[in-house]
Design an enzyme around this catalytic site. Structure first.
Site, mmCIF file in Angstrom:
data_model
loop_
_atom_site.group_PDB
_atom_site.id
_atom_site.type_symbol
_atom_site.label_atom_id
_atom_site.label_comp_id
_atom_site.label_asym_id
_atom_site.label_seq_id
_atom_site.Cartn_x
_atom_site.Cartn_y
_atom_site.Cartn_z
ATOM 1 N N HIS A 126 -1.721 28.031 38.422
ATOM 2 C CA HIS A 126 -2.575 27.507 39.499
ATOM 3 C C HIS A 126 -3.751 26.921 39.263
ATOM 4 O O HIS A 126 -4.727 26.540 39.940
ATOM 5 C CB HIS A 126 -2.434 28.466 40.577
ATOM 6 C CG HIS A 126 -1.188 28.713 41.301
ATOM 7 N ND1 HIS A 126 -1.293 30.241 41.568
ATOM 8 C CD2 HIS A 126 -0.171 28.265 41.196
ATOM 9 C CE1 HIS A 126 0.051 30.475 42.043
ATOM 10 N NE2 HIS A 126 0.750 29.184 41.970
ATOM 11 N N CYS A 137 -3.926 10.543 35.222
ATOM 12 C CA CYS A 137 -3.218 10.805 34.053
ATOM 13 C C CYS A 137 -3.102 12.310 33.716
ATOM 14 O O CYS A 137 -2.460 12.638 32.593
ATOM 15 C CB CYS A 137 -3.993 9.980 32.840
ATOM 16 S SG CYS A 137 -5.716 10.803 32.694
ATOM 17 N N GLY A 195 -0.036 43.207 39.671
ATOM 18 C CA GLY A 195 -1.110 42.728 40.740
ATOM 19 C C GLY A 195 -0.302 41.294 41.745
ATOM 20 O O GLY A 195 -1.324 40.543 41.915
ATOM 21 N N THR A 196 0.780 41.164 41.640
ATOM 22 C CA THR A 196 1.400 40.189 42.253
ATOM 23 C C THR A 196 2.307 40.438 43.338
ATOM 24 O O THR A 196 2.999 41.461 43.186
ATOM 25 C CB THR A 196 1.974 38.852 41.460
ATOM 26 O OG1 THR A 196 2.495 37.975 42.322
ATOM 27 C CG2 THR A 196 3.232 39.585 40.554
ATOM 28 N N ASN A 221 1.392 47.842 40.240
ATOM 29 C CA ASN A 221 1.049 47.466 41.566
ATOM 30 C C ASN A 221 0.937 48.896 42.449
ATOM 31 O O ASN A 221 1.845 49.650 42.627
ATOM 32 C CB ASN A 221 2.078 46.533 42.489
ATOM 33 C CG ASN A 221 1.478 45.644 43.452
ATOM 34 O OD1 ASN A 221 0.918 46.320 44.435
ATOM 35 N ND2 ASN A 221 1.920 44.391 43.533
HETATM 36 N N1 APR Z 1 -4.110 46.458 40.913
HETATM 37 C C1 APR Z 1 -3.007 46.003 40.959
HETATM 38 N N2 APR Z 1 -2.406 45.266 42.067
HETATM 39 C C2 APR Z 1 -2.973 45.004 43.174
HETATM 40 C C3 APR Z 1 -4.331 45.856 43.258
HETATM 41 C C4 APR Z 1 -4.970 46.230 42.270
HETATM 42 N N3 APR Z 1 -6.147 46.893 42.113
HETATM 43 N N4 APR Z 1 -4.944 45.232 44.445
HETATM 44 C C5 APR Z 1 -3.857 44.813 45.227
HETATM 45 N N5 APR Z 1 -3.027 44.554 44.266
HETATM 46 C C6 APR Z 1 -1.554 43.980 44.720
HETATM 47 C C7 APR Z 1 -1.355 44.151 46.164
HETATM 48 O O1 APR Z 1 -0.432 45.121 46.416
HETATM 49 C C8 APR Z 1 -0.314 42.572 46.054
HETATM 50 O O2 APR Z 1 1.105 42.943 45.815
HETATM 51 O O3 APR Z 1 -1.533 42.780 44.348
HETATM 52 C C9 APR Z 1 -0.901 41.813 45.130
HETATM 53 C C10 APR Z 1 -1.681 40.728 45.590
HETATM 54 O O4 APR Z 1 -0.723 39.676 46.371
HETATM 55 P P1 APR Z 1 -1.291 38.347 46.614
HETATM 56 O O5 APR Z 1 -2.503 38.583 47.196
HETATM 57 O O6 APR Z 1 -0.124 37.770 47.299
HETATM 58 O O7 APR Z 1 -1.719 37.554 45.407
HETATM 59 P P2 APR Z 1 -0.770 36.664 44.396
HETATM 60 O O8 APR Z 1 0.786 37.155 44.139
HETATM 61 O O9 APR Z 1 -1.346 36.481 43.045
HETATM 62 O O10 APR Z 1 -0.304 35.305 45.407
HETATM 63 C C11 APR Z 1 0.216 34.261 44.775
HETATM 64 O O11 APR Z 1 -0.662 32.728 46.291
HETATM 65 O O12 APR Z 1 -1.967 32.026 48.019
HETATM 66 C C12 APR Z 1 -1.637 31.743 46.778
HETATM 67 O O13 APR Z 1 -2.257 30.508 44.910
HETATM 68 C C13 APR Z 1 -2.421 31.588 45.686
HETATM 69 O O14 APR Z 1 -2.016 32.227 43.301
HETATM 70 C C14 APR Z 1 -2.043 32.879 44.609
HETATM 71 C C15 APR Z 1 -0.703 32.927 45.007
#
Ligand code: APR
Length: 263
Positions: A126, A137, A195-196, A221
């Protein structure tokens, strides 16, 4: 947790090529809110419209004027990025890279904290908040090289319009980043999901492609995600707590020494 740590470290030690797919959760302990779930930016502001990029292309001067006014709805979020420092989770990944146990990081984060923690093998799907990218370009430049007196800023290569390198909603992922993600996803035999929420594509598909190719998945997570059920090890806790423990175990127990165990 002990059993999960043991399982995860065995999987990583036995792997030939480990890739980490990282999301906003890893930077929560650096003071940057996630996007979804409790305390999430979109939870607070609502999911953004999917035409951010089209709006930029339609009127880049207006976009830059609003962004530089510091009044746009993301200005608070951008301040947390400015103030953020890497946490123990970022340093743990950099250490795993130095130990030869982590071969690449695909991050969805724009915060540059992997690099500040010493990480080297990184694809920013991202984009990066400290860079600008030409919409004509594709050339990238460091933001600090521009005074932003002339807006929109112009490309030093082709004089095209420059936007922030971060990918706006509705914008296609830059091809070089997508190719790199695809390459490492297809090469890996172990993928860490850190953490996603695994809800935003194309990133959310990478673990599925990897698993289909036989890779083993390890999730870090505090909460369940749609991919938890296809993971071979799940570490339920904050990344800054869990990843240092994992590295310690890899150092002590199942580090590179167990190469003979490798298939
Ligand atoms: N350690 C690990 N994981 C964690 C923590 C922590 N301290 N705190 C929260 N989380 C987890 C949550 O449970 C959740 O599953 O991190 C995740 C965050 O999810 P999102 O907020 O959806 O983030 P992400 O998956 O990175 O989003 C993807 O969405 O909005 C767009 O461009 C933006 O890159 C981003 C993309």
């Amino acid at each position: 947790m002990e059993q999960a740590l043991e399982q995860a470290s065995r999987i990583i030690a036995a792997a030939k090529y480990t890739v980490a797919l990282v999301g906003a959760g890893i930077s929560v302990e650096s003071g940057i809110p996630p996007f979804r779930g409790p305390g999430g930016l979109w939870t607070k502001l609502g999911e953004p419209a999917m035409d951010g990029y089209q709006k930029f292309i339609a009127d880049p001067t207006a976009w830059w004027t609003e962004r530089l006014s510091g009044q746009d709805e993301l200005s608070e979020f951008l301040k947390t990025l400015d103030a953020a420092k890497p946490n123990a989770a970022h340093y743990a990944l950099a250490e795993m890279e130095q130990m030869g146990l982590l071969h690449h990081v695909i991050t969805q984060n724009i915060d540059n904290l992997h690099q500040e923690a010493g990480g080297r093998e990184i694809t920013e799907i991202h984009g990066n908040r400290l860079k600008l990218r030409c919409v004509a370009c594709g050339a990238r430049f460091l933001l600090r090289e521009f005074k932003l007196e002339e807006i929109p800023p112009r490309c030093h290569e082709c004089h095209g319009v420059l936007k922030t390198d971060t990918v706006l909603f509705g914008e296609p992922i830059p091809r070089d980043a997508l190719w790199s993600c695809d390459l490492h996803t297809r090469c890996c035999d172990c993928m860490l999901l850190i953490g996603t929420s695994a809800t935003v594509y194309p990133a959310a598909e990478f673990p599925i492609i990897a698993a289909r190719n036989g890779a083993r998945l390890v999730e870090v997570n505090p909460r369940e995600t749609p991919l938890s059920e296809i993971c071979q090890a799940v570490l339920r806790g904050p990344a800054a707590e869990v990843l240092p423990k994992l590295v310690k175990r890899l150092r002590e127990g199942t580090g590179p020494a167990s190469r003979e165990e490798k298939p």
